[in-house]
Design a protein around this motif. Structure first.
Motif, short mmCIF file in Angstrom:
data_model
loop_
_atom_site.label_atom_id
_atom_site.label_comp_id
_atom_site.label_asym_id
_atom_site.label_seq_id
_atom_site.Cartn_x
_atom_site.Cartn_y
_atom_site.Cartn_z
N ALA A 113 0.86 -1.18 0.00
CA ALA A 113 0.00 0.00 0.00
C ALA A 113 0.90 1.23 0.00
O ALA A 113 2.03 1.19 0.47
CB ALA A 113 -0.89 0.01 1.24
N TRP A 114 0.37 2.32 -0.53
CA TRP A 114 1.06 3.61 -0.50
C TRP A 114 0.51 4.42 0.67
O TRP A 114 -0.68 4.69 0.73
CB TRP A 114 0.80 4.38 -1.79
CG TRP A 114 1.52 3.84 -2.99
CD1 TRP A 114 1.05 2.93 -3.89
CD2 TRP A 114 2.84 4.19 -3.45
NE1 TRP A 114 1.98 2.68 -4.87
CE2 TRP A 114 3.09 3.46 -4.63
CE3 TRP A 114 3.83 5.06 -2.98
CZ2 TRP A 114 4.29 3.56 -5.33
CZ3 TRP A 114 5.02 5.16 -3.68
CH2 TRP A 114 5.24 4.42 -4.85
N SER A 115 1.40 4.82 1.58
CA SER A 115 0.97 5.64 2.71
C SER A 115 1.37 7.09 2.49
O SER A 115 2.43 7.38 1.95
CB SER A 115 1.63 5.14 4.00
OG SER A 115 1.11 3.87 4.35
N PHE A 116 0.53 7.98 2.98
CA PHE A 116 0.83 9.42 2.92
C PHE A 116 1.91 9.74 3.95
O PHE A 116 1.85 9.27 5.09
CB PHE A 116 -0.44 10.20 3.24
CG PHE A 116 -0.22 11.69 3.37
CD1 PHE A 116 -0.11 12.49 2.25
CD2 PHE A 116 -0.15 12.27 4.63
CE1 PHE A 116 0.09 13.87 2.38
CE2 PHE A 116 0.05 13.64 4.76
CZ PHE A 116 0.16 14.44 3.64
N VAL A 117 2.90 10.53 3.56
CA VAL A 117 3.93 10.94 4.52
C VAL A 117 4.09 12.45 4.65
O VAL A 117 4.77 12.93 5.57
CB VAL A 117 5.32 10.31 4.19
CG1 VAL A 117 5.28 8.80 4.39
CG2 VAL A 117 5.78 10.66 2.79
N GLY A 118 3.48 13.23 3.76
CA GLY A 118 3.61 14.68 3.92
C GLY A 118 3.26 15.42 2.65
O GLY A 118 2.91 14.82 1.62
N LEU A 119 3.34 16.74 2.77
CA LEU A 119 3.08 17.62 1.64
C LEU A 119 4.41 18.23 1.19
O LEU A 119 5.22 18.62 2.03
CB LEU A 119 2.13 18.74 2.06
CG LEU A 119 0.73 18.30 2.47
CD1 LEU A 119 0.00 19.43 3.18
CD2 LEU A 119 -0.06 17.84 1.25
N GLU A 120 4.60 18.32 -0.11
CA GLU A 120 5.85 18.93 -0.58
C GLU A 120 6.01 20.35 -0.04
O GLU A 120 7.12 20.80 0.21
CB GLU A 120 5.90 18.93 -2.12
CG GLU A 120 6.17 17.54 -2.68
CD GLU A 120 6.38 17.53 -4.19
OE1 GLU A 120 6.39 18.62 -4.80
OE2 GLU A 120 6.52 16.44 -4.74
N ALA A 121 4.90 21.03 0.20
CA ALA A 121 4.97 22.40 0.72
C ALA A 121 5.53 22.46 2.13
O ALA A 121 5.95 23.53 2.60
CB ALA A 121 3.58 23.05 0.68
N GLU A 122 5.55 21.33 2.83
CA GLU A 122 6.20 21.30 4.15
C GLU A 122 7.72 21.31 4.02
O GLU A 122 8.42 21.54 5.01
CB GLU A 122 5.80 20.02 4.91
CG GLU A 122 4.34 19.96 5.30
CD GLU A 122 4.02 18.64 6.00
OE1 GLU A 122 4.21 18.57 7.22
OE2 GLU A 122 3.60 17.68 5.31
N LEU A 123 8.22 20.99 2.83
CA LEU A 123 9.67 20.89 2.60
C LEU A 123 10.03 21.73 1.39
O LEU A 123 10.41 21.21 0.34
CB LEU A 123 10.04 19.42 2.32
CG LEU A 123 9.53 18.36 3.29
CD1 LEU A 123 9.42 17.01 2.63
CD2 LEU A 123 10.45 18.28 4.49
N PRO A 124 9.91 23.06 1.51
CA PRO A 124 10.11 23.89 0.32
C PRO A 124 11.57 23.98 -0.14
O PRO A 124 11.81 24.16 -1.33
CB PRO A 124 9.58 25.26 0.74
CG PRO A 124 9.64 25.27 2.24
CD PRO A 124 9.48 23.85 2.68
N ASN A 125 12.53 23.84 0.79
CA ASN A 125 13.92 24.12 0.45
C ASN A 125 14.79 22.87 0.53
O ASN A 125 14.52 21.96 1.31
CB ASN A 125 14.50 25.17 1.41
CG ASN A 125 13.67 26.45 1.40
OD1 ASN A 125 13.37 27.00 0.34
ND2 ASN A 125 13.26 26.90 2.59
N SER A 126 15.88 22.88 -0.23
CA SER A 126 16.86 21.81 -0.11
C SER A 126 17.35 21.73 1.33
O SER A 126 17.61 22.76 1.94
CB SER A 126 18.05 22.08 -1.02
OG SER A 126 17.67 21.91 -2.36
#
Ligand code: FES
Ligand SMILES: [Fe+2]
Lengths: 419, 162
Positions: A46-59
């Motif tokens: 199954a694929w689980s949700f782990v977050g939103l890309e917007a939570e990690l905007p920067n390198s």
């Protein structure tokens, strides 16, 4: 008696009913079920949700979270790509990262300072060559063989999913076209994270999976919903599933409310009080976000995510399991990056509606807990789910429990239980 | 009442007594009186430390008028469903700052113990109060109360104000 005889194993034959669907209560209480879920679902196909890309905007941005109860890390590396890996040191198993989130160049385990890059590759081992010619790692030691365990990950419109499985179908196939279209509707442009809310619910995670696939309760348990017309079972709406019935999507249109019909429908219902008025109704004042008339969406994605639009509140809710009788629910509220100040303030004020103190959501934790408390000693007994016909079919109305049945049928197939 | 004309001890005493009256009002379940501690155009927020520290606005409860406080109370009395519970607030370490003739700020630690139906008492929430107090008709009222809670994983739900 040997120890193994004391450990119950899931009952592979579930009770049945001619007119509805039964779920044996031990699925909510037994450790044997819980352990099997962790392997077959959260560590399985199954694929689980782990977050939103917007939570990690920067390198260098990272967050730590969980899939089921396994700790994982999500990072954005120097190439701007998202990585998901197990938060467990390749040396002797310590948590590599103990903060919820941050920005870093290296992920360093505190125990013996093994250092990993943002892709999880091992970059440094202290005293690798020993000290003054003594000690050190053996000759055959190869940094590249001792990285963090990387998961498969994939994103869709900024939602990040991950899986331990090498065999599971692609994320697109796992979600299916109806869910993808519904995700694209909400995540149609860049978002701004407005904050998180966390709550701990003393009940099994699947009771919340049921709750969020259940348009039946929403008019009856949540008086605030009904009173202010945010949601009523009498509204125009649908309850839809993907092809595999894993996921569900409920939606309703507030503009479809019909006062005469509702007076009749809700006349005996405890939770409908036309005389309950707000002294300050600004909490309900908003602006349409979409031109399709849909004012409420609850998308429940198997196994651990809910995506919601209630009036102008937008949020994802992630379930983190904590044993058979508890889970954490993490709400991440968002708006759109191009919201004007008025719209942003509307969303912030309407946050009063949702979360652990939300006018229309606070009861759900309670609903889960009263079931958990009642069934803890009821192996063998089961629920009876039949509203809407007792089968897993799409419905063009909201008086149904069909998506709950879809969830359970899929759950049984994942655990290898006879249908 | 001119706050700058009060001695430090008098001011500390008056503000701490305001805090005591505020928490006793909630703990005694006199919630209908709770909005009366605020001015009409007040701000009341219950904000997770996690969000406050990141400058993120989402609050568990956010009211920007006394009437919104009234609505919270009416809703918890008439609409919301939850298990009966009892709070006990412990407030301490109040530091006063920014005193003008008619206003002052104060920051206090709080802890709330909650007793649920089964009679078990547990520490439910700990954090700080950041209050802004103003003098209105010779009374001290809250113009702003920001509750920043460290216990950012709320146990089951939050319905009674902090
Ligand atoms: S356990 Fe991580 S460096 Fe030893
Ligand atoms: Fe609900």
């Amino acid at each position: 008696m040997t120890i193994s005889e004391n450990i119950s194993t899931p009952d592979d034959v579930w009770p049945t009913s001619a007119s509805g669907f039964c779920v044996p209560y031990e699925v909510f209480t037994d450790k044997a079920y819980y352990d099997r879920e962790q392997e077959a679902i959260f560590r399985g196909d199954a694929w689980s949700f782990v977050g939103l890309e917007a939570e990690l905007p920067n390198s260098g941005d990272y967050k730590s979270t969980f899939i089921g109860e396994t700790p994982v890390l999500v990072t954005r590396d120097n190439d701007g790509n998202i990585n998901v890996m197990q938060n467990r040191c390749a040396h002797r198993g310590a948590l590599v990262c103990r903060e919820r989130r941050g920005n870093t160049r290296r992920l360093q385990c505190v125990y013996h300072q093994w250092a990993y890059d943002l892709k999880g590759q091992l970059r440094g081992v202290p005293f690798r060559a020993g000290i003054a010619g003594k000690g050190g790692m053996p000759e055959g030691f190869d940094l590249t063989e001792h990285g963090l365990n990387r998961l498969r990950s994939a994103s869709i419109n900024g939602l990040i999913f991950a899986t331990f499985s090498r065999a599971v179908v692609s994320l697109e196939e796992f979600l299916g076209p109806m869910i993808i279209a519904s995700i694209q509707r909400i995540f149609n442009r860049p978002i701004e994270i407005l904050g998180d809310q966390r709550q701990y619910i003393h009940g099994n995670w699947k009771l919340y999976a049921e709750n969020t696939r259940d348009p039946y309760h929403a008019s009856l348990l949540h008086l605030f919903h009904t009173t202010f017309g945010l949601y009523r079972s009498s509204q125009t709406g649908e309850c839809l599933m993907d092809g595999a019935h894993r996921h569900s999507m409920l939606y309703a249109k507030a503009s479809s409310s019909n006062t005469a019909l509702e007076r009749e429908v809700f006349k005996d219902v405890r939770s409908y009080d036309e005389n309950f008025k707000l002294a300050d109704s600004s909490v309900l004042q908003g602006r349409p976000d979409f031109d399709d008339g849909i004012t409420l969406v609850i998308m429940a994605l198997f196994p651990n995510l809910v995506i919601q639009q209630i009036a102008n509140t937008l949020a994802v809710r992630q379930s983190v399991t904590d044993g058979a009788d508890g889970f954490e629910l993490v709400w991440t509220h968002f708006g759109y990056l191009d919201d004007d100040e008025e719209m942003r303030n509307i969303r912030i004020k309407q946050s009063n509606l949702i979360g652990p103190a939300g006018y229309v959501s606070m009861e759900d934790g309670e609903a889960v807990e009263i079931v958990q408390k009642a069934v803890r000693r009821d192996r063998g007994a089961g629920s009876y789910i039949a509203m809407g016909g007792g089968v897993a079919e799409d419905a063009d109305h909201l008086v149904t429990e069909s998506a709950i049945i879809g969830f359970w049928q899929h759950y049984k197939s994942m655990l290898g239980i006879a249908p | 009442m001119n706050l700058t004309a009060l001695s430090e001890i008098e001011l500390q005493f008056k503000l701490e007594r305001l805090l005591a009256e505020y928490v006793q009002c909630i703990d005694d379940d006199r919630l209908e009186q709770w909005p009366e501690f605020f001015v009409d155009r007040c701000v009341y927020k219950i904000l997770a430390l996690e969000n406050a520290a990141r400058g993120m606005p989402v609050a568990a409860i956010f009211c920007d008028s006394k009437n919104m406080l009234v609505d919270r109370v009416v809703s918890l009395r008439k609409a919301n469903i939850y298990e009966r519970h009892q709070y006990r607030h412990i407030v301490s370490s109040t530091i006063i700052s920014g005193v003008t003739t008619r206003s002052a700020k104060m920051r206090s630690n709080y802890a709330v113990y909650r007793t649920r139906g089964q009679g078990v008492t547990e520490l439910y929430s700990a954090g700080i109060y950041e209050d802004r107090v103003v003098v209105v008709d010779d009374c001290l009222l809250l113009e702003e109360k920001i509750v920043i809670y460290d216990t950012d994983r709320i146990d089951t739900l939050l319905v009674t104000p902090l």
